[in-house]
Design an enzyme around this catalytic site. Sequence first.
Site, PDB file in Angstrom:
ATOM      1  N   SER A 161     -81.055 -18.748  -4.344  1.00  0.00           N
ATOM      2  CA  SER A 161     -81.677 -19.857  -3.620  1.00  0.00           C
ATOM      3  C   SER A 161     -81.444 -21.145  -4.408  1.00  0.00           C
ATOM      4  O   SER A 161     -80.306 -21.443  -4.754  1.00  0.00           O
ATOM      5  CB  SER A 161     -83.164 -19.584  -3.382  1.00  0.00           C
ATOM      6  N   THR A 162     -82.500 -21.879  -4.737  1.00  0.00           N
ATOM      7  CA  THR A 162     -82.354 -23.177  -5.390  1.00  0.00           C
ATOM      8  C   THR A 162     -81.529 -23.068  -6.672  1.00  0.00           C
ATOM      9  O   THR A 162     -81.857 -22.296  -7.567  1.00  0.00           O
ATOM     10  CB  THR A 162     -83.738 -23.770  -5.735  1.00  0.00           C
ATOM     11  N   HIS A 187     -79.737 -19.047   0.305  1.00  0.00           N
ATOM     12  CA  HIS A 187     -80.584 -19.828   1.212  1.00  0.00           C
ATOM     13  C   HIS A 187     -79.958 -21.197   1.455  1.00  0.00           C
ATOM     14  O   HIS A 187     -79.750 -21.962   0.513  1.00  0.00           O
ATOM     15  CB  HIS A 187     -81.980 -20.008   0.613  1.00  0.00           C
ATOM     16  N   MET A 281     -86.464 -20.326  -6.034  1.00  0.00           N
ATOM     17  CA  MET A 281     -87.924 -20.423  -5.984  1.00  0.00           C
ATOM     18  C   MET A 281     -88.489 -19.273  -5.163  1.00  0.00           C
ATOM     19  O   MET A 281     -87.881 -18.824  -4.201  1.00  0.00           O
ATOM     20  CB  MET A 281     -88.321 -21.758  -5.344  1.00  0.00           C
ATOM     21  N   ASP A 284     -88.302 -14.045  -2.819  1.00  0.00           N
ATOM     22  CA  ASP A 284     -87.401 -13.368  -1.891  1.00  0.00           C
ATOM     23  C   ASP A 284     -86.327 -12.600  -2.662  1.00  0.00           C
ATOM     24  O   ASP A 284     -85.672 -13.158  -3.543  1.00  0.00           O
ATOM     25  CB  ASP A 284     -86.743 -14.387  -0.949  1.00  0.00           C
TER      26      ASP A 284
END
Length: 342
Positions: A161-162, A187, A281, A284
């Site tokens: 993700s991030t 993501h 973050m 998940d």
Amino acid sequence: MRPIRVLVVEDSMFFRELLVRNLNRDSDIQVVATAKDPFEARDAILEYRPDVMTLDVELPRMNGIEFLKKLMPQFPLRVVVISALSDKVFDALNAGAVDFVAKPAVSDRRQLEDFIYKELLAKIKIASMARIGNVRNTMPQPQMQQYIRKDKNLIVAIGASTGGTEAVCSVVKEFGPDIPGIVAVQHMPPGFTEMYAKRLDHECKIRVKEARTGDQVLPGQLLLAPGGDCHMRLVKVGTNYQVECRQGPKVNGHCPSVDVLFESVAKAAGPNALGIIFTGMGGDGAKGLLAMRQAGARTIGQDESTCVVYGMPKVAYDIGAVEYQEKLHDIARKTYSVLNTM
């Protein structure tokens, strides 16, 4: 706790004022200054010392990417880029931005509200906690033994993700054509995943494409889950693997979800899989990675010191889903090492 101090850099007065008005409605955020170009932004940064800067890519006098390239070495700052559908966002992330959001159509009120209240506010809050500076370790890779075994139908599954766009790219660049087939969730908003896949395909030695239902998982190829309202799952058809991309509700606030992918890999591939969870973050992917490990798969998690946001890998590590915790520049080497023992 004091609010997050935000600098808004946007050349459109209408959009700039819209952002300021709506961001200030959140008690956790205080817009301390605005700027219509990088020169005003530079002065505002020195005067107000913001925690986070939102940055439009297309700006007068100097574009946002050039500004980032000049700014970050001298004054590292947490930056959330606001961009139309363009692969320029990946240049911005490469230049040091923490994350990005897709710019909405200002004429669509519903889209505008979703952009501000479901996307931008969350990204600003995540960015305020992000690690910046020298987290993208570029130490040279040690010589790696190429994976050449073909007697097992192995799978590599990736979740991020991030901070993940650059982290995943740095690792995948080290993979050769003999690497087992890879399935990945990063993501990202719809539209951007296709551009990201094309960028990886251009920069890496393996093939990369945005996944479609029915795509076979082949050695030397990475299938990237499409952004939007579909989850990607691995399924076994005979002795081969392929992917299904089906519509579904968000899981852990995301669609596609890393958990959904990892849980399908645990079911379809069991001990013939290797799972890797990168910076991001939230949590998940943690439960899915645990399901993989419980099914006999091997697992790797990015370590805290090289994560932009040590969230997803931390949750996975804390629940016992991570077998090996590695620095970013060691993940490719560890991947080959583990695959050669499977």
